[in-house]
Design a protein around this motif. Structure first.
Motif, short mmCIF file in Angstrom:
data_model
loop_
_atom_site.label_atom_id
_atom_site.label_comp_id
_atom_site.label_asym_id
_atom_site.label_seq_id
_atom_site.Cartn_x
_atom_site.Cartn_y
_atom_site.Cartn_z
N VAL A 128 0.86 -1.19 0.00
CA VAL A 128 0.00 0.00 0.00
C VAL A 128 0.89 1.24 0.00
O VAL A 128 1.80 1.35 0.82
N PRO A 129 0.65 2.22 -0.90
CA PRO A 129 1.50 3.41 -0.97
C PRO A 129 1.32 4.31 0.26
O PRO A 129 0.21 4.45 0.78
N VAL A 130 2.42 4.94 0.74
CA VAL A 130 2.36 5.79 1.94
C VAL A 130 2.95 7.17 1.63
O VAL A 130 3.69 7.33 0.66
N VAL A 131 2.61 8.16 2.47
CA VAL A 131 3.11 9.52 2.30
C VAL A 131 4.60 9.56 2.64
O VAL A 131 5.02 9.03 3.67
N PHE A 276 -6.92 7.65 3.43
CA PHE A 276 -5.97 7.96 2.36
C PHE A 276 -5.97 9.46 2.10
O PHE A 276 -6.97 10.14 2.30
N ILE A 277 -4.85 9.96 1.64
CA ILE A 277 -4.77 11.32 1.14
C ILE A 277 -4.55 11.24 -0.36
O ILE A 277 -3.77 10.41 -0.84
N VAL A 278 -5.28 12.09 -1.09
CA VAL A 278 -5.25 12.05 -2.55
C VAL A 278 -4.84 13.43 -3.06
O VAL A 278 -5.37 14.44 -2.61
N ASP A 279 -3.90 13.48 -3.97
CA ASP A 279 -3.50 14.74 -4.58
C ASP A 279 -4.62 15.20 -5.51
O ASP A 279 -4.95 14.51 -6.49
N ALA A 280 -5.21 16.36 -5.19
CA ALA A 280 -6.35 16.85 -5.98
C ALA A 280 -5.95 17.12 -7.43
O ALA A 280 -6.80 17.07 -8.32
N ASP A 281 -4.68 17.41 -7.68
CA ASP A 281 -4.22 17.66 -9.05
C ASP A 281 -3.89 16.39 -9.80
O ASP A 281 -3.71 16.40 -11.03
N SER A 282 -3.76 15.28 -9.05
CA SER A 282 -3.45 14.00 -9.68
C SER A 282 -4.25 12.92 -8.93
O SER A 282 -3.70 12.14 -8.15
N ASP A 285 -3.40 9.28 -7.76
CA ASP A 285 -2.31 9.02 -6.81
C ASP A 285 -2.87 9.15 -5.40
O ASP A 285 -3.33 10.22 -5.00
N PHE A 286 -2.87 8.05 -4.67
CA PHE A 286 -3.36 8.10 -3.29
C PHE A 286 -2.33 7.45 -2.37
O PHE A 286 -1.58 6.57 -2.78
N PHE A 287 -2.29 7.95 -1.11
CA PHE A 287 -1.32 7.48 -0.13
C PHE A 287 -2.02 7.12 1.17
O PHE A 287 -2.93 7.84 1.62
N PHE A 288 -1.59 6.04 1.79
CA PHE A 288 -2.10 5.64 3.10
C PHE A 288 -1.73 6.68 4.15
O PHE A 288 -0.58 7.12 4.23
N LEU A 289 -2.71 7.09 4.96
CA LEU A 289 -2.46 8.00 6.08
C LEU A 289 -2.40 7.24 7.40
O LEU A 289 -1.44 7.30 8.14
N GLU A 290 -3.49 6.52 7.68
CA GLU A 290 -3.58 5.78 8.94
C GLU A 290 -4.80 4.88 8.88
O GLU A 290 -5.64 5.00 7.99
#
Length: 667
Positions: A128-131, A276-282, A285-290
């Motif tokens: 899982v992708p992370v920040v 997850f946090i998602v880059d609004a411009d992309s 691309d999403f990253f696991f937060l917690e």
């Protein structure tokens, strides 16, 4: 299935869990502090047990007292709600040692996901992708500062334990680091008993999207779609909705798979949320937060679109049952949006508010749901979180749900306590929110567009004056004409003047004569016939050709009026004048902007300070506010100590301005 379940929480979540227990035919046990004696959740439960004094550490956070209450009442299981002990691994372990079922995930899952540092490593191993950032355990202040500089500003400081935005700080320059680290550690320690920090790259133009997962003890884990939680302030969610207007079917499936893999990686059971946090411009691309190993505040929107009672599923899974559905059975019906009603004043920087609920209007109607712990007489103090209720609306599409929620908030009124209801309505009618173009910085960018206090219409001042007049009139038949304060005299009746003022507004003079049921008001030199009569608990006010029905309540010299989503407090100006007279001491006076507790005193009498120098910290409802010197000068008065409680606008310090430098004489 359990016979008796103890709910180790308070407020609206305790009420919500107790109602499901009742529907399932399970005996419910409420617990309470002295501050919550007689609260709604204690009255709805079958049994209520006192835990201890108001401070949470002596009541709701006391593992020993909660377990003693369970043993005393024969509870076989404990539902922790959210907050307090819900993600406390020591509590979950103690429940197991005592032979009591913890309605939540296994201890190992709480340990793995409760520590954000370990959680990131666990999900990374699952793909899982992370920040990007640094999350080594045990980093001291120097290591945190070094990690922040290495990551590049702005960065986000986050407590490793807990959640809800507590202790989080955005740091935009190296000069802010020392103070931000100290404040983040202090707030984390006070909220979670652990001041460990991690550092992450701050994704500014971001969207916050979370996925609801549900697992059983037989190896089944599914997701129930996502929730959009991007509308936040101070990292605290304000509006949540399901599904997200950002995701398409492919993105939803991809994020759902990642959430399920994260849950499986720790052997998760029960209800949980992967954020997850998602880059609004992309957006792809999403990253696991917690991962929150508990029920979320915003769980009702998922319930509205799936038809599942998540609390019931938690209880059934804890009792050993299998999930009733698999992933292919999950379907999302319509759209749901939730607004969090807080005791806070948006026009004063969202500072927490306190008071007693003098009157209450809660909405109903098609698609509307209210999760609330409010009742007339409820005392809203500063010991706990300021959230009072959640107003939820469902519709077949997003616009219907949004419009229903705006209408429902317009029918919501809490008299006696200032709330954020007008702010919520303004936010929900913002153009970007209507369009679904959301990000976590939207509220901060809008600023006063959403939070500026609207001027109180003259008609509301008139209604308040008539309400005060009605209250002053004797009930029943009048024996002595001079007992009626209506300005009667031989000849023409006299005009009386009431000077009223909204907090932060200018005084308004209302001239009237006659009894409230047949009065006259003088407006701009003209006389307007007016009338105020009781209709049940409300007040029907007619001024000229306009008639408005107000919910009304008053205490002391304050009148609270509510109509069409606007709640106004008006005070008799004389009371305000005497209060102000006691506080005037020049520009160097420091007053508390909210009721709360002094946690840190950073100055002493005699200190020379510059304007903006921190003097002390006031904490209320888990939120800190640093009070600074308003002018450069000498601390001449410091009337508080750490641990002392202070009231709204109470004088706490005085800085004597520095004498101006003598002018240079010309040679």
């Amino acid at each position: 299935m359990f016979d008796t379940v103890l709910v180790a929480n308070r407020g609206e979540i305790a009420v919500r869990v107790i109602r499901t227990l009742r529907e399932m035919g399970i005996r419910s046990v409420a617990v309470h502090s002295d501050a919550d004696a007689g609260a709604l959740h204690t009255r709805l439960a079958d049994v209520a047990v006192r835990l201890g004094p108001a401070p949470a550490v002596q009541s709701y956070l006391s593992i020993e007292r909660v377990l003693a209450a369970a043993e005393q009442t024969g509870a076989q299981a404990i539902h922790p709600g959210y907050g307090f002990l819900s993600e406390n691994v020591d509590f979950a372990r103690a429940c197991g040692d005592a032979g009591i079922v913890f309605i939540g995930p296994p201890v190992a899952a709480i340990e793995a996901m409760g520590d954000k540092i370990r959680a990131k490593r666990t999900v990374m191993a699952a793909g899982v992708p992370v920040v990007p950032g640094r999350s080594e355990p045990g980093m001291d202040d120097d290591a945190v500062a070094e990690a922040a500089v290495a990551a590049g500003f702005p960065v986000l400081l986050k407590p490793s334990a807990g959640g809800g935005g507590k202790g989080m700080r955005v740091v935009r320059s190296a000069g802010e680091l020392a103070e931000a680290i100290a404040a983040a550690r202090r707030e984390a320690r006070n909220s979670f008993g652990d001041d460990t920090l991690l550092v992450e790259r701050y994704v500014g133009n971001s969207r916050h999207i979370e996925v609801q997962v549900l697992g059983d003890a037989h190896g089944s884990v599914i997701h129930l779609g996502e929730r959009e939680c991007s509308l936040q302030r101070r990292h605290q969610k304000v509006i949540e909705e399901a599904p997200s207007p950002l995701l398409d079917t492919s993105m939803r499936a991809s994020m759902g798979r990642a959430a399920v893999e994260a849950a499986k990686a720790v052997g998760y059971t029960g209800a949980g949320t992967v954020e997850f946090i998602v880059d609004a411009d992309s957006p792809r691309d999403f990253f696991f937060l917690e991962m929150n190993t508990r029920l979320q505040v915003e769980h009702p929107v998922t319930e509205c679109i799936t038809g599942l009672d998540l609390v019931e599923q938690q209880i059934r899974v804890a009792a050993g049952e299998r999930l009733p559905i698999d992933q292919s059975d999950v379907s999302l019906d319509g759209h749901a949006i939730e607004a969090r009603l807080y005791a806070e004043d948006p026009a004063r920087g969202f500072l927490p508010q306190a008071g007693t609920v003098l009157g209450l209007v809660e909405p109903s109607g098609p698609g509307v749901r209210v999760d609330s712990s409010l009742a007339v007489g409820t005392v809203v103090g500063t010991d706990y979180d300021p959230m009072l209720a959640k107003v939820v609306a469902w519709g077949p599409d997003r616009e219907t749900a949004r419009a229903r929620l705006v209408g429902a908030l317009g029918r919501t009124a809490v008299l006696g306590v200032t709330t954020n209801a007008p702010f919520l309505r303004a936010l929900l009618t913002d153009g970007d929110v209507v369009a679904g173009t959301l990000d976590t910085g939207l509220i901060e960018r809008r600023g006063e567009e959403l939070t500026a206090a609207e001027p109180v219409p003259w008609s509301v001042h008139a209604a308040a004056a008539l309400a005060l007049q009605l209250e002053a009139e004797p009930a029943g038949p009048v024996v002595d004409r001079f007992d009626v304060p209506d300005g009667w005299r031989l000849g023409e009746p006299a005009w009386t003047v009431r000077r009223l003022q909204a907090p932060g507004g200018e005084p308004v003079e209302v001239e009237l004569r006659g009894r409230a049921a047949a009065a006259e008001l003088r407006v701009a030199g003209g006389v307007v016939p007016s009338r105020a009569v009781r209709v049940g608990d409300d007040l029907l006010v007619t001024v000229g050709d306009s008639t408005v029905r107000y919910a009304v309540a008053h205490v002391g010299g304050s009148v609270w009026l509510a109509a069409d989503g606007h709640v106004t407090e008006l005070r008799e100006q004389e009371r305000l004048a005497s209060a102000a007279a006691g506080s005037g001491a020049g520009d160097g006076v420091v007053t508390s902007p909210m009721p709360g507790t002094v946690t840190v005193v950073q100055a002493a009498v005699g200190d020379e300070v510059a304007a903006g120098t921190p003097l002390l910290v006031v904490e209320a409802m888990k939120m800190e506010h640093v009070l600074t010197a308003p002018v450069a000068g000498t601390v001449a008065e410091l009337g508080v100590t750490a641990g002392q409680t202070v009231a709204l606008d109470e004088r706490v310090a005085l800085v004597t301005p520095a004498a101006p430098a003598p002018e240079q004489q010309e040679n």
